[in-house]
Scaffold this motif. Structure first.
Motif, PDB file in Angstrom:
ATOM      1  N   UNK A 270       0.824  -1.213   0.000  1.00 43.94           N
ATOM      2  CA  UNK A 270       0.000   0.000   0.000  1.00 43.94           C
ATOM      3  C   UNK A 270       0.861   1.267   0.000  1.00 43.94           C
ATOM      4  N   UNK A 271       1.929   1.343   0.836  1.00 39.73           N
ATOM      5  CA  UNK A 271       2.777   2.541   0.785  1.00 39.73           C
ATOM      6  C   UNK A 271       3.481   2.734  -0.565  1.00 39.73           C
ATOM      7  N   UNK A 272       3.973   1.642  -1.173  1.00 42.33           N
ATOM      8  CA  UNK A 272       4.684   1.780  -2.449  1.00 42.33           C
ATOM      9  C   UNK A 272       3.741   2.235  -3.558  1.00 42.33           C
ATOM     10  N   UNK A 273       2.529   1.662  -3.586  1.00 44.23           N
ATOM     11  CA  UNK A 273       1.540   2.081  -4.587  1.00 44.23           C
ATOM     12  C   UNK A 273       1.103   3.526  -4.328  1.00 44.23           C
ATOM     13  N   UNK A 274       0.982   3.896  -3.050  1.00 43.72           N
ATOM     14  CA  UNK A 274       0.618   5.282  -2.702  1.00 43.72           C
ATOM     15  C   UNK A 274       1.691   6.261  -3.179  1.00 43.72           C
ATOM     16  N   UNK A 275       2.956   5.867  -3.018  1.00 43.80           N
ATOM     17  CA  UNK A 275       4.059   6.725  -3.468  1.00 43.80           C
ATOM     18  C   UNK A 275       4.013   6.929  -4.975  1.00 43.80           C
ATOM     19  N   UNK A 276       3.729   5.850  -5.712  1.00 42.31           N
ATOM     20  CA  UNK A 276       3.607   5.961  -7.173  1.00 42.31           C
ATOM     21  C   UNK A 276       2.459   6.890  -7.535  1.00 42.31           C
ATOM     22  N   UNK A 277       1.317   6.743  -6.837  1.00 41.12           N
ATOM     23  CA  UNK A 277       0.143   7.579  -7.128  1.00 41.12           C
ATOM     24  C   UNK A 277       0.427   9.051  -6.847  1.00 41.12           C
ATOM     25  N   UNK A 278       1.069   9.340  -5.702  1.00 41.15           N
ATOM     26  CA  UNK A 278       1.374  10.738  -5.364  1.00 41.15           C
ATOM     27  C   UNK A 278       2.384  11.319  -6.359  1.00 41.15           C
ATOM     28  N   UNK A 279       3.390  10.516  -6.718  1.00 39.29           N
ATOM     29  CA  UNK A 279       4.365  10.975  -7.705  1.00 39.29           C
ATOM     30  C   UNK A 279       3.732  11.236  -9.060  1.00 39.29           C
ATOM     31  N   UNK A 280       2.774  10.381  -9.440  1.00 44.82           N
ATOM     32  CA  UNK A 280       2.053  10.548 -10.705  1.00 44.82           C
ATOM     33  C   UNK A 280       1.236  11.845 -10.694  1.00 44.82           C
ATOM     34  N   UNK A 281       0.531  12.087  -9.589  1.00 46.27           N
ATOM     35  CA  UNK A 281      -0.268  13.314  -9.459  1.00 46.27           C
ATOM     36  C   UNK A 281       0.631  14.551  -9.476  1.00 46.27           C
ATOM     37  N   UNK A 282       1.789  14.462  -8.814  1.00 48.98           N
ATOM     38  CA  UNK A 282       2.700  15.613  -8.787  1.00 48.98           C
ATOM     39  C   UNK A 282       3.186  15.969 -10.180  1.00 48.98           C
ATOM     40  N   UNK A 283       3.431  14.948 -11.017  1.00 51.84           N
ATOM     41  CA  UNK A 283       3.849  15.212 -12.397  1.00 51.84           C
ATOM     42  C   UNK A 283       2.762  15.902 -13.203  1.00 51.84           C
ATOM     43  N   UNK A 284       1.503  15.469 -13.007  1.00 54.33           N
ATOM     44  CA  UNK A 284       0.384  16.099 -13.716  1.00 54.33           C
ATOM     45  C   UNK A 284       0.192  17.545 -13.265  1.00 54.33           C
ATOM     46  N   UNK A 285       0.281  17.771 -11.930  1.00 53.89           N
ATOM     47  CA  UNK A 285       0.123  19.134 -11.402  1.00 53.89           C
ATOM     48  C   UNK A 285       1.213  20.044 -11.948  1.00 53.89           C
ATOM     49  N   UNK A 286       2.442  19.533 -12.009  1.00 56.66           N
ATOM     50  CA  UNK A 286       3.545  20.341 -12.526  1.00 56.66           C
ATOM     51  C   UNK A 286       3.345  20.666 -14.013  1.00 56.66           C
ATOM     52  N   UNK A 287       2.917  19.659 -14.793  1.00 52.67           N
ATOM     53  CA  UNK A 287       2.665  19.896 -16.219  1.00 52.67           C
ATOM     54  C   UNK A 287       1.557  20.937 -16.408  1.00 52.67           C
ATOM     55  N   UNK A 288       0.492  20.841 -15.611  1.00 47.04           N
ATOM     56  CA  UNK A 288      -0.585  21.830 -15.693  1.00 47.04           C
ATOM     57  C   UNK A 288      -0.095  23.215 -15.279  1.00 47.04           C
ATOM     58  N   UNK A 289       0.790  23.266 -14.274  1.00 41.66           N
ATOM     59  CA  UNK A 289       1.348  24.554 -13.853  1.00 41.66           C
ATOM     60  C   UNK A 289       2.153  25.192 -14.979  1.00 41.66           C
ATOM     61  N   UNK A 290       2.914  24.363 -15.706  1.00 43.77           N
ATOM     62  CA  UNK A 290       3.700  24.881 -16.831  1.00 43.77           C
ATOM     63  C   UNK A 290       2.796  25.369 -17.956  1.00 43.77           C
ATOM     64  N   UNK A 291       1.713  24.617 -18.219  1.00 37.48           N
ATOM     65  CA  UNK A 291       0.762  25.012 -19.262  1.00 37.48           C
ATOM     66  C   UNK A 291       0.097  26.332 -18.881  1.00 37.48           C
ATOM     67  N   UNK A 292      -0.318  26.448 -17.627  1.00 40.56           N
ATOM     68  CA  UNK A 292      -0.980  27.668 -17.152  1.00 40.56           C
ATOM     69  C   UNK A 292      -0.035  28.858 -17.217  1.00 40.56           C
ATOM     70  N   UNK A 293       1.221  28.633 -16.845  1.00 41.63           N
ATOM     71  CA  UNK A 293       2.194  29.720 -16.854  1.00 41.63           C
ATOM     72  C   UNK A 293       2.528  30.164 -18.268  1.00 41.63           C
ATOM     73  N   UNK A 294       2.628  29.202 -19.189  1.00 46.88           N
ATOM     74  CA  UNK A 294       2.967  29.553 -20.572  1.00 46.88           C
ATOM     75  C   UNK A 294       1.829  30.270 -21.274  1.00 46.88           C
ATOM     76  N   UNK A 295       0.576  30.017 -20.831  1.00 43.69           N
ATOM     77  CA  UNK A 295      -0.571  30.675 -21.460  1.00 43.69           C
ATOM     78  C   UNK A 295      -0.907  32.009 -20.810  1.00 43.69           C
ATOM     79  N   UNK A 296      -0.238  32.331 -19.697  1.00 44.36           N
ATOM     80  CA  UNK A 296      -0.506  33.601 -19.012  1.00 44.36           C
ATOM     81  C   UNK A 296       0.112  34.754 -19.789  1.00 44.36           C
TER      82      UNK A 296
END
Length: 387
Positions: free
Chosen positions: A335-361
Motif C-alpha cells: 500500500x505505501x509503495x503504490x501510494x508513493x507511485x500515485x502521489x508521484x504521478x499526481x505531482x507530475x500532472x500538477x507540474x505539467x498543468x502549472x507549466x501550461x498555465x504559466x505559458x498561457x498567461x
C-alpha cells in the motif's frame, strides 16, 4: 525537426482559404487534390508518436534494469560506452540514409560542448548506479526531484519564476519520495527482520541507492542547465546534441572502464555468465538503440502535437514506467509503495498543468520560466535521461 515544428505552426490549408473566400479560389477545371499517402497520414497522427515515446521510455528503463541488476553486473562504464557506440553507429546510418541530419564533427564545437558531455557522463553513470540499488518505481519517483533543482536553477541563472501551483507540485514530489523511501525500508525490515545481518545489508544497499540518486539529481540538473547555456553558444539543433554527446563520451568512458573497472577473467565471468551472455549483450545493444528511439520519438511527438501535449505525456509516462518495475521485476507491491507511485504521478500532472498555465498567461510584467524556448532536440535530450 524544431524548424519543421515552426513551419507546421504557420501552415495554412488551401481548402480552408477556399472556404473563407480570401486569397484563394480553386480553378473549376483543376483536378481533385490527392490526399496524403497512408504512411504520411500515419506519421502525422498524434497517437502514434505519443505511444512510441512512451514505449521507448519504458523499453530503455527496463533493459537497463535487466542488465544492471539481473546478474550482478558491475561494468557500468563499459555499458555506457557500448550504448554510446551503438547510438553513434545508429544515427550515422540514419544520416547516410537521409532519414535525419546533423552537423559533421568540428573540433572547435567539440571543445565548447565537452563540459556538457562530462556532465552527461556523470548523470548517466550515477543513474545506472542508482538503478542498480533501487527498484524502478522508487527510481522513477526520486527522479522527479530533479525538476525542483532545475526550476530553482532557472530562477537563479536565467531569471525564471516558480508559481504557487508549481510549488505545490514540488511538495507532492518530495512527499512521494519520502513515502517511497519509507515503504522500501519497511519492506526490507519486514522481509529480512529475522536476520539482523541481512536486514542491515539490505538497508545499507538502499541507502547507497538513495545516495547515488541524490548525486544523479544534482548531475541531471547541472547537465540540463549547462546544456541550455551551451546551446546558445553552439546553436545545436535536432540530433547535433546527441551526436556530440556520444562521440565525446566514448573515449572518456572507455578509459574510465579500463582504469577503474575489474577486467579479470573471473569478473567477466560474473558479468557475462555463459548461459545468459547472449541475452545480456543483446540487452546492452538494445538499450543503446532505445536512447536513439527516445530522442527521435520525443522530437517527433513535439513536432506532430505540441510542447504542451509533450509535457503532459512526459508527466503521464511516469506511471507506466513505474508499473513496469512492478510487472517485470520483483519490486514490492504494498500500500505505501503504490501510494508513493500515485502521489508521484499526481505531482507530475500538477507540474505539467502549472507549466501550461504559466505559458498561457500574459507575458507582460511576468518573468518567464525559461528565458528562451528550447528546441525539440533539447527537450528530447532532456527527457531521454529522465526516463
Amino acid at each position: 525537426m524544431a524548424d519543421g515544428k515552426e513551419r507546421d505552426d504557420y501552415t495554412v490549408e488551401m481548402h480552408d482559404l477556399g472556404k473563407s473566400g480570401k486569397g484563394y479560389d480553386q480553378p473549376i477545371n483543376s483536378p481533385r487534390p490527392v490526399g496524403p499517402a497512408p504512411m504520411s497520414s500515419a506519421a502525422n497522427n498524434p497517437v502514434l508518436p505519443v505511444l512510441s515515446y512512451c514505449g521507448s521510455s519504458i523499453l530503455m528503463t527496463v533493459t537497463n534494469k535487466y542488465v544492471l541488476s539481473g546478474f550482478g553486473f558491475n561494468l557500468n562504464f563499459f555499458l555506457l560506452c557500448v550504448q554510446s557506440v551503438v547510438c553513434v553507429v545508429a544515427i550515422q546510418m540514419c544520416k547516410s540514409s537521409g532519414i535525419i541530419s546533423y552537423r559533421d564533427f568540428n573540433s572547435d564545437e567539440a571543445r565548447k560542448w565537452f563540459p556538457v558531455s562530462l556532465l552527461l557522463i556523470g548523470m548517466i553513470f550515477t543513474s545506472t548506479k542508482a538503478l542498480q540499488f533501487l527498484s524502478i518505481p522508487v527510481y522513477t519517483i526520486f527522479k522527479n526531484l530533479t525538476i525542483i533543482l532545475i526550476a530553482y536553477g532557472e530562477v537563479l541563472w536565467f531569471g525564471g519564476s516558480v508559481t504557487g501551483m508549481a510549488l505545490f507540485s514540488f511538495g507532492l514530489m518530495v512527499l512521494s519520495s519520502v513515502i517511497a523511501a519509507w515503504a522500501d525500508i519497511q519492506h526490507a525490515l519486514q522481509n529480512y527482520g529475522h536476520s539482523e545481518t541481512e536486514a542491515s545489508a539490505k538497508v545499507s544497499s538502499l541507502n547507497a541507492g538513495y545516495m547515488w540518486m541524490l548525486i544523479n539529481c544534482l548531475c541531471s540538473a547541472a547537465y540540463v542547465l549547462g546544456m541550455r547555456k551551451r546551446i546558445k553558444v553552439t546553436n545545436f539543433k535536432d540530433f547535433d546534441t546527441m551526436f556530440y554527446n556520444n562521440v565525446l563520451s566514448i573515449p572518456i568512458l572507455l578509459v574510465a572502464s579500463l582504469l577503474f573497472e575489474n577486467w579479470s577473467s573471473a569478473n567477466i565471468e560474473i558479468n557475462f555468465p555463459p548461459l545468459q551472455r547472449n541475452r545480456i549483450v543483446v540487452a546492452m545493444i538494445f538499450s543503446g538503440l532505445s536512447s536513439v528511439f527516445i530522442s527521435y520519438t520525443s522530437a517527433w511527438c513535439v513536432r506532430v502535437t505540441s510542447s504542451t501535449t509533450y509535457s503532459m505525456v512526459g508527466a503521464l509516462n511516469k506511471l507506466p514506467i513505474a508499473l513496469s518495475g512492478l510487472i517485470f521485476f520483483d519490486a514490492p507491491v504494498t500500500i505505501p509503495s503504490v501510494s508513493a507511485i500515485a502521489v508521484g504521478f499526481v505531482s507530475g500532472i500538477v507540474y505539467a498543468l502549472a507549466k501550461v498555465k504559466q505559458s498561457s498567461a500574459p507575458k507582460t510584467g511576468v518573468l518567464p520560466t525559461t528565458a528562451q524556448p528550447m528546441s525539440a532536440s533539447s527537450q528530447s535530450a532532456r527527457d531521454s535521461f529522465k526516463s
